[in-house]
Write a protein that holds these residues in place. Structure first.
Motif, PDB file in Angstrom:
ATOM      1  N   GLU A  98       1.131   3.977  -3.046  1.00 43.10           N
ATOM      2  CA  GLU A  98       0.848   5.390  -2.769  1.00 43.10           C
ATOM      3  C   GLU A  98       2.037   6.262  -3.188  1.00 43.10           C
ATOM      4  O   GLU A  98       1.859   7.326  -3.783  1.00 43.10           O
ATOM      5  CB  GLU A  98       0.538   5.551  -1.273  1.00 43.10           C
ATOM      6  N   ASP A 153       0.823  -1.197   0.000  1.00 38.69           N
ATOM      7  CA  ASP A 153       0.000   0.000   0.000  1.00 38.69           C
ATOM      8  C   ASP A 153       0.869   1.264   0.000  1.00 38.69           C
ATOM      9  O   ASP A 153       0.614   2.211  -0.740  1.00 38.69           O
ATOM     10  CB  ASP A 153      -0.906  -0.030   1.238  1.00 38.69           C
ATOM     11  N   GLN A 154       1.934   1.247   0.827  1.00 35.02           N
ATOM     12  CA  GLN A 154       2.836   2.411   0.890  1.00 35.02           C
ATOM     13  C   GLN A 154       3.555   2.626  -0.432  1.00 35.02           C
ATOM     14  O   GLN A 154       3.734   3.759  -0.877  1.00 35.02           O
ATOM     15  CB  GLN A 154       3.902   2.194   1.982  1.00 35.02           C
TER      16      GLN A 154
END
Ligand code: GLP
Length: 272
Positions: free
Chosen positions: A36, A32-33
């Motif tokens: 993003e 997810d990081q």
């Protein structure tokens, strides 16, 4: 679905350490990081440059990135990648090559341009290895440096194939991409992949600490009790070339460690 949150976060001398329920949750959060970061970096400067790792640890991270891509939420259309390392000598077509690993887990599954997916070339002639390593660092620089470096950690504390070494710290922080000999622990750990220790290549090409430590963000993943000692030494022991993971402390708050409870178990105040 929102990304899992860490069950504990520590600040060890400015380095952020996130401990998750288990490695699956940690990998989802890491994916997810990264997704993003790719989205925001591409939005800001039109491209993103990722340093990528192999080994068992990041496999679920790549799975998470592929899922994001399939769901239409992540494009690699403006991304370049530079992998940390490759065995030497090694054909890119060999099933054990890191190029094959990357093809299987990421490159063939997303819209990353083949000419922007770099893995050190294990077929470079012996006499050209040093020059090739220097070129690899220059290519990273020419792309504007790494926006993010994803790292695993060897049981002996290695990062990429920067193995424990008898070097002064200043030199150890500035190593170029170069040919290296593998440490006996690394050879033993790779034996399963190659069908026996005797079949493991004794050499490799690795991205050097200079390029790794210059990354604007560094995400280090380590899971399982067998990594606990290397994690504790990297985060709380002396900064030394004998524990390459400890050199990450020179990158201060650009580094985030992502751990499961077992890998974190020897950190101060964590073990039970
Ligand atoms: C391998 C790779 C490293 C990797 C490490 C840990 O030898 N060269 O880049 O981070 O060892 O591997 P694993 O994730 O399988 O524990």
């Amino acid at each position: 679905m929102p990304a899992p949150s860490p069950t504990r976060s520590l600040d060890l001398d400015g380095t952020s350490v996130l401990i998750f329920d288990d490695s699956a949750a940690a990998c989802l959060a890491a994916a997810d990081q990264i997704a993003e970061l790719v989205r925001s970096t591409v939005a800001q400067r039109g491209k993103a440059v990722l340093g990528l790792a192999t080994g068992g640890t990041p496999v679920p991270v790549y799975k998470g990135l592929v899922e994001e891509h399939r769901a239409g939420r992540l494009s690699f259309g403006e991304v370049s990648t530079f992998n940390l390392d490759e065995y030497y000598p090694m054909s890119p077509l060999d099933p054990q090559s890191y190029r094959t690993y990357m093809h299987r887990h990421l490159f063939s599954q997303v819209d990353l341009a083949p000419n922007r997916a770099h893995v050190p070339d294990g077929t470079v002639p012996e006499s050209a290895l040093e020059a090739y390593g220097a070129s690899y660092d220059r290519w990273i620089e020419a792309e504007g440096g790494l926006d993010l470096q994803l790292l695993g950690l060897g049981r002996n504390g290695h990062i990429g194939f920067n193995e424990p070494a008898d070097l002064d710290t200043e030199t150890a922080l500035k190593l170029p991409t170069r040919p290296v000999s593998l440490h006996p622990t690394t050879v033993a750990d790779a034996a399963g992949d190659f069908g026996g220790e005797a079949l493991v290549p004794r050499r490799a090409l690795t991205m050097g600490t200079a390029s790794i430590l210059s990354a604007r963000r560094i995400l280090v993943l380590a899971f399982g009790a067998k990594k606990a000692e290397a994690v504790a030494q990297s985060l709380t022991g002396p900064m030394t070339a004998q524990v390459p993971g400890s050199l990450l402390r020179s990158a201060g708050d650009r580094v985030t460690w992502v751990l499961d409870p077992e890998a974190a178990s020897q950190l101060p105040g964590v073990g039970g």
